[in-house]
Design an enzyme around this catalytic site. Structure first.
Site, PDB file in Angstrom:
ATOM      1  CB  SER A 286     -27.905   4.718   8.430  1.00 14.66           C
ATOM      2  OG  SER A 286     -27.323   5.271   7.274  1.00 14.66           O
TER       3      SER A 286
ATOM      4  CB  ILE B 237     -22.440  -0.089   0.442  1.00 14.83           C
ATOM      5  CG1 ILE B 237     -23.248  -1.297   0.946  1.00 14.83           C
ATOM      6  CG2 ILE B 237     -23.222   0.720  -0.581  1.00 14.83           C
ATOM      7  CD1 ILE B 237     -23.553  -2.358  -0.062  1.00 14.83           C
TER       8      ILE B 237
ATOM      9  CG  LEU C  76     -20.384   5.627   3.257  1.00 13.72           C
ATOM     10  CD1 LEU C  76     -19.420   6.602   3.911  1.00 13.72           C
ATOM     11  CD2 LEU C  76     -21.703   5.588   4.034  1.00 13.72           C
TER      12      LEU C  76
ATOM     13  CG  ASN D 156     -25.658   7.669   8.451  1.00  9.24           C
ATOM     14  OD1 ASN D 156     -24.760   7.590   7.638  1.00  9.24           O
ATOM     15  ND2 ASN D 156     -25.575   7.149   9.659  1.00  9.24           N
TER      16      ASN D 156
ATOM     17  CB  CYS E 178     -18.764   4.274   7.243  1.00 11.03           C
ATOM     18  SG  CYS E 178     -18.882   3.134   5.854  1.00 11.03           S
TER      19      CYS E 178
ATOM     20  CB  THR F 131     -20.437  -2.922  10.266  1.00  8.60           C
ATOM     21  OG1 THR F 131     -19.705  -1.897   9.599  1.00  8.60           O
ATOM     22  CG2 THR F 131     -21.867  -2.936   9.767  1.00  8.60           C
TER      23      THR F 131
ATOM     24  N   GLY G 191     -25.606  -7.997  11.566  1.00 14.08           N
ATOM     25  CA  GLY G 191     -26.527  -9.112  11.707  1.00 14.08           C
ATOM     26  C   GLY G 191     -26.476  -9.744  13.093  1.00 14.08           C
TER      27      GLY G 191
HETATM   28  C1  LIG Z   1     -25.726  -2.898   3.541  1.00  7.14           C
HETATM   29  C2  LIG Z   1     -25.467  -2.000   4.706  1.00  7.14           C
HETATM   30  C3  LIG Z   1     -25.240  -0.637   4.493  1.00  7.14           C
HETATM   31  C4  LIG Z   1     -24.990   0.220   5.560  1.00  7.14           C
HETATM   32  N1  LIG Z   1     -24.810   1.558   5.340  1.00  7.14           N
HETATM   33  C5  LIG Z   1     -24.631   2.391   6.391  1.00  7.14           C
HETATM   34  C6  LIG Z   1     -24.537   3.790   6.205  1.00  7.14           C
HETATM   35  O1  LIG Z   1     -24.647   4.304   5.100  1.00  7.14           O
HETATM   36  N2  LIG Z   1     -24.319   4.592   7.293  1.00  7.14           N
HETATM   37  C7  LIG Z   1     -24.210   4.056   8.548  1.00  7.14           C
HETATM   38  O2  LIG Z   1     -24.033   4.803   9.518  1.00  7.14           O
HETATM   39  N3  LIG Z   1     -24.335   2.745   8.764  1.00  7.14           N
HETATM   40  C8  LIG Z   1     -24.540   1.894   7.717  1.00  7.14           C
HETATM   41  N4  LIG Z   1     -24.675   0.546   7.950  1.00  7.14           N
HETATM   42  C9  LIG Z   1     -24.605   0.054   9.329  1.00  7.14           C
HETATM   43  C10 LIG Z   1     -25.998  -0.151   9.922  1.00  7.14           C
HETATM   44  O3  LIG Z   1     -26.704   1.044   9.990  1.00  7.14           O
HETATM   45  C11 LIG Z   1     -25.880  -0.788  11.325  1.00  7.14           C
HETATM   46  O4  LIG Z   1     -25.171   0.090  12.154  1.00  7.14           O
HETATM   47  C12 LIG Z   1     -25.187  -2.110  11.303  1.00  7.14           C
HETATM   48  O5  LIG Z   1     -25.576  -2.847  10.176  1.00  7.14           O
HETATM   49  C13 LIG Z   1     -25.450  -2.943  12.556  1.00  7.14           C
HETATM   50  O6  LIG Z   1     -26.812  -3.217  12.718  1.00  7.14           O
HETATM   51  P1  LIG Z   1     -27.505  -4.597  12.200  1.00  7.14           P
HETATM   52  O7  LIG Z   1     -26.680  -5.715  12.721  1.00  7.14           O
HETATM   53  O8  LIG Z   1     -28.886  -4.548  12.762  1.00  7.14           O
HETATM   54  O9  LIG Z   1     -27.492  -4.536  10.715  1.00  7.14           O
HETATM   55  C14 LIG Z   1     -24.938  -0.312   6.881  1.00  7.14           C
HETATM   56  C15 LIG Z   1     -25.164  -1.667   7.078  1.00  7.14           C
HETATM   57  C16 LIG Z   1     -25.421  -2.509   6.026  1.00  7.14           C
HETATM   58  C17 LIG Z   1     -25.662  -3.963   6.298  1.00  7.14           C
END
Ligand SMILES: Cc1cc2nc3c(=O)[nH]c(=O)nc-3n(C[C@H](O)[C@H](O)[C@H](O)COP(=O)(O)O)c2cc1C
Ligand SMILES: Cc1cc2nc3c(=O)[nH]c(=O)nc-3n(C[C@H](O)[C@H](O)[C@H](O)COP(=O)(O)OP(=O)(O)OC[C@H]3O[C@@H](n4cnc5c(N)ncnc54)[C@H](O)[C@@H]3O)c2cc1C
Ligand SMILES: Cc1cc2nc3c(=O)[nH]c(=O)nc-3n(C[C@H](O)[C@H](O)[C@H](O)COP(=O)(O)OP(=O)(O)OC[C@H]3O[C@@H](n4cnc5c(N)ncnc54)[C@H](O)[C@@H]3O)c2cc1C
Ligand SMILES: Cc1cc2nc3c(=O)[nH]c(=O)nc-3n(C[C@H](O)[C@H](O)[C@H](O)COP(=O)(O)O)c2cc1C
Ligand code: FES
Ligand code: FES
Lengths: 278, 307, 307, 278
Positions: free
Chosen positions: B18, B68, B70, B96, B127, B190, B214
């Site tokens: 998401s 961001i 949301l 989500n 979030c 995150t 990341g």
């Molecule tokens: C730019 C950005 C926007 C995100 N927006 C959401 C979101 O709207 N809802 C959510 O549950 N997680 C959101 N996340 C979290 C990601 O879904 C994910 O849980 C998190 O980035 C860890 O995974 P990754 O390291 O592979 O990015 C966002 C992450 C990023 C980087």
């Protein structure tokens, strides 16, 4: 839910492609020629590509660069940049045969149609110059005979690039530098204002450069009531519109709260100056 | 390569996270989304949200911060404008959902329950980038349990709470989710972080802090997935720094039934596809045919000190 | 460049982190340790500890996992064999003390209180790599307060609890430390993580999990330092991924009075020295003469969205 | 507390230094010549250096490599390696003039004194060969006339390096390969056992290679009652003794629990085989 209905022609492309040539143009300014036929073919003036060296995590994010020039016959396009930070220094050391991961073409191009204006006025600050050659060339290619002018502000004579290329296209160029080492010692707004005071017929400004310069030009454009398009260079992650990280404030009315956040990589990088809330 | 999350069948265990894949439209310009096991769309709320002021993103060592906030057009716009596009593809769509109060989550669940094109709901209680509301859902297991069961009651769809890593013991939240009737849990969201510009002496993000994602967070995510998979019996969906097929296999071995690719798509838009191919090749090379055969199969044991 | 931690004066704010600098002997083969603001020596317990079985370390994206398990020769050996060597140098020595029970911490404090060559004690209540004992000190603020005040009563030296990042709200532990009579707090210790070898399907570390350190954790550490500096009025010593002088300045701006360089020394043994030079040049360039002039001076405020 | 008392001569050195030459020896095997006079001068056989490309965080940790050869006159030493993983592939692409960050010399050298043995028997598996040239050369430099033998097992003829160099020093070399493409098709333990059965006079084995090979040679040495030194290649972080990450089990008695964890980078990399608990 069949996948066939959605299998349109893809309009963005990404893969690892070779550098075919590296030029050191001046000072810390370099140009890479990159073999990617779909981008050479499809990129419109003002569009950009996302560039990454490899699967390395340092730096992690790709970097956006304008498509500077295209050579459709050979399926090659160029990027022009200054080697200042980690990424640009790294790629400055790369030469023909080495590969870059490219994603593109991306973003909204310069609107250059004849409905826009009768004179095309390019206003470049520093490396903002990178996005304009493709624009001027595209007009000439299309047999468009409207006058094209370039106002180009740079730090000094060692950071001025591609002048001959513009002149070869018949673009009238006026260069100013911060230190007077080439052209007048002035900001680019000086010759631009001078020109606008000659009351040209229906010009439109296309501007790319540092934020204060773009802001200043926007204000001039507003005062002089000329159309003005800015090419924004915001920080980007995806470059394609998914992350909403590159938010810019877009006006939706006259109140302080009348705005939405748009994406510089999709609604931009080229944006009409009056739409932008600073 | 198929796996099951409750009654929902994913053609492969590789989905996209998401907020990192929008509503599919952009990456559909690059490849056929039907190749994906599933898509978790951007956080969606009842009403449109404007999001946080920029600067919203900043790169850090092997990762990035985002705040961001949301930004989204609200659930009605989602149903009217985004879902039909997504439903062109042969993949599972998970929404989500995000709210400030339990009733909002339940209302979102009721609204989406009518949508045949939605496979399940991921409850975003984690979030870190919004000022008001729902922090307690991520930091108090009882609140987690309550929001999960409210959503559970409101929908027949698959319910997947998404857990926050910013807690002392994430397994308590996985357990609370299971108790609340979740079909699966997904983790991690995150980690809260920040960065400062020494020149201007200001925070890099207008919102001061942002969520770290990341490759940098992968070891933490993998540990949490392992812990939660040891704790609950519902499927765990692993998220956090997954960039290559070996990362994905690590998460499966740690106990994940499926995984989500997030930030990696920014660095390489084809990351998810390459991961699908890599996981499939790994299974083949090891004479296996289903990802579930390796789920949770990591072993403790002596590691040769001399390599 | 001098700063003060309680009554102890550091010639500069740059110290080296416990467990990443041994007892000084090794890096003394490379440079003069008197250049450092201070040295936090390896975790020291009452009795010798053998440590965890190998493999103990594993590299991750912009970081590393370690599960050393507090291998050390015990406090008596420290006093007899390590301290005299360290005391040849004109720098402040802090002993990182570790125990299983409050009484052990207090006993360590009493023993070290006699040592004129020891400037202070860093109470390690946050090491994630040992099976028994002291997890509660890091996850329950009351326990933190108790161990701090026990140490406080046992010594006239500077007392610095070192906080764990593996908690929901680190500020509660900073506050508990202050309440317990700490002179300062240091943070962060490592985050718990893991890694798996997809070939052998085993954990990379014999101990299953390890502590994550290095540049990857910097955004989290910086956020926590900022939060704690906002919460308590005693000095905060910032730790976590500091590799360059800009990192160090970020921590000072976030509210740190001093910083510790850890994993960075492995990548570049001269990292701490280069950071000292860089911070000094930064202050000079900005017309400042003391690090304390920038401590906590980060500002919220609009960040230009268009760069 | 005066700093002067402690200001001894430093015995380890670190800085960024230039590569003076890069050789591609065979297959994926490369050799860099590196200008670092203190290390060329001070490195003893069996010692190693920690190598890092730059301040990049990917990879973060430096990598250990044996000092393969030294040229004291020119202040140059070499490292010899196979480009297999991220780091080694990265440095394989580097050429003369580019810089590496080096830390060294590190670790415990091979004990080569005449009290140790009357015949020096080097046993190499694969890239384990890297550490031996410096040893053989040092003996010859010192006018030591004891016989030096090298048993060298490699994957195939394309992964065998530096044979001529050993022969030029008068080392008697026996090569075996996994596929028989050079020498006998055998593991290195085969010719070694054969040799030991000739009952040489007071030999000592110096062994470097993959773990199973070192274990096998240790067992042979124990049975044949000959001295045996292993050069261990454990995972390392600091390389200098501070992190205790490179733990190896060192025997302190005969019980299962009679051991301590030593540091491969300080108590090793060269360790007497019988001290090691496997
Ligand atoms: C730019 C950005 C926007 C995100 N927006 C959401 C979101 O709207 N809802 C959510 O549950 N997680 C959101 N996340 C979290 C990601 O879904 C994910 O849980 C998190 O980035 C860890 O995974 P990754 O390291 O592979 O990015 C966002 C992450 C990023 C980087
Ligand atoms: C649409 C667009 C087109 C561009 N076209 C050009 C061009 O043609 N030529 C050119 O020289 N530059 C161009 N830029 C700017 C270019 O992206 C930066 O010069 C580049 O990112 C610097 O990276 P670095 O690692 O070398 O520098 P860093 O040291 O990382 O940073 C230097 C500057 O680059 C900016 N930057 C860093 N990361 C990003 C990121 N992920 N996204 C955007 N900006 C970032 C920072 O804000 C900083 O101001 C363009 C930017 C955009 C958004
Ligand atoms: C004392 C010593 C001397 C060595 N001498 C040589 C030599 O002369 N020539 C040579 O080719 N190799 C030598 N090695 C091994 C060399 O360090 C590895 O080949 C190198 O680290 C591989 O790095 P990579 O990134 O290319 O591979 P990766 O893909 O990272 O890993 C490949 C292998 O290298 C090992 N490795 C990875 N990181 C480390 C680390 N931080 N420390 C130690 N090992 C690691 C891994 O265990 C793995 O088995 C020596 C190792 C030690 C400990
Ligand atoms: C190998 C290693 C050993 C460590 N040992 C200790 C220790 O004994 N006591 C302690 O309080 N922290 C220990 N730490 C944690 C560090 O002191 C520091 O808090 C952490 O590594 C984060 O900082 P960094 O990212 O700069 O390394 C250790 C860290 C590493 C990498
Ligand atoms: S950079 Fe991701 S939406 Fe623009
Ligand atoms: S590698 Fe750090 S002690 Fe050996």
């Amino acid at each position: 839910m069949s996948s066939n209905t959605a299998r349109q022609a893809f309009t963005r492309f990404t893969r690892r492609v070779p550098i075919t040539r590296t030029e050191h143009l001046a000072g810390d300014i370099y140009r890479h020629h990159i073999h990617f036929p779909e981008i050479a073919e499809g990129a419109q003036p003002g569009q950009f590509v996302e560039v990454k060296v490899s699967n390395d995590f340092d730096p992690l994010l790709p970097r956006p660069f304008s498509v500077n020039q295209v050579d459709r016959e050979n399926g090659v396009f160029t990027i022009l940049y200054e080697a200042l930070g980690q990424f640009t220094k790294e790629i400055a050391g790369m030469s023909a045969g080495e590969e870059l991961q490219i994603l593109g073409p991306l973003g909204r191009p310069y609107p250059l149609g004849s409905d826009e204006c009768d004179e095309i006025v390019l206003v470049a600050g520093g490396l903002g110059i990178a996005s304009f050659y493709h624009a001027a060339w595209t007009l000439r290619e299309a047999g468009d005979e409207r006058p094209v002018r370039l106002f180009y502000g740079a730090r000094n004579r060692h950071s001025v690039v591609q002048l001959e290329d513009y002149e070869a296209l018949g673009v009238s160029v006026e260069v100013v530098t911060d230190d007077g080492s080439l052209g007048e010692k002035a900001l680019v707004t000086t010759p631009l204002t001078r020109y606008l005071q000659t009351q040209p017929r229906r010009p439109a400004l296309y501007v790319c450069g540092p934020t204060p310069m773009m802001k200043a030009v926007s204000e001039i454009a507003q005062i002089e009531r000329v159309k003005c398009y800015l090419s924004l260079e915001t920080y980007m992650a995806c470059g394609i519109g998914t992350c909403v990280g590159c938010a810019i404030k877009l006006r939706t009315g006259d109140g302080a709260d009348d705005f939405v956040y748009g994406r510089a990589c999709v609604e931009g990088p080229v944006i009409e100056a009056e739409r932008l809330v600073w | 390569m198929a796996v099951e999350i409750g009654p929902v069948r994913l053609k492969n265990p590789v989905t996209v996270a998401s907020g990192t894949f929008g509503f599919g439209r952009e990456y559909a310009q690059l490849f056929d989304l039907s190749q994906l096991g599933g898509i978790f769309v951007k956080g969606t709320s009842l009403e449109p949200r404007r999001g946080n002021p920029p600067q919203r993103i900043y790169e850090t060592a092997a990762g990035m911060l985002n705040s961001i906030g949301l930004q989204n057009d609200g659930v009605e716009a989602f149903i009217a404008e985004k879902l039909p596009f997504l439903n062109q593809f042969d993949t599972q769509i998970f929404v989500n959902i995000v709210g400030n109060r339990i009733e909002e989550y339940a209302e979102l669940a009721r609204i989406l329950d009518d949508q045949p094109g939605v496979a399940g709901l991921e409850i975003n209680i984690s979030c870190p980038n919004v000022e008001h509301g729902h922090a307690e859902f991520a930091s108090d297991p009882t609140a987690t349990c309550n929001v999960v069961s409210a959503v559970r009651r409101a929908t027949g769809k698959v319910v997947i709470p998404k857990l926050s890593p910013n807690v002392t013991d994430i397994t308590a939240f996985a357990r609370a989710s299971e108790d609340g009737g979740a079909d699966a849990v997904s983790l991690i969201n995150t980690l809260v972080g920040t960065a400062i510009d020494v020149k201007t002496r200001r925070f890099r993000l207008a919102n001061v802090t942002g969520g770290l994602s990341g490759p940098c967070i992968k070891p933490i995510a993998l540990r949490m997935v392992y812990q939660c998979a040891q704790t609950v019996s519902i499927p765990v969906i692993g998220i956090g720094g997954i960039s290559t097929w070996t990362d994905a296999v690590e998460f499966l071995l740690a106990g994940a039934t499926a995984i989500q690719v997030g930030t990696a798509s920014f660095a390489n838009p084809l990351a998810a596809l390459e991961i699908i191919d890599g996981v499939e090749a790994y299974l083949q090379d090891n004479g296996l045919n289903s990802p579930s055969q390796i789920t949770g199969k990591v072993e403790r044991g002596p590691v040769d000190p001399v390599l």
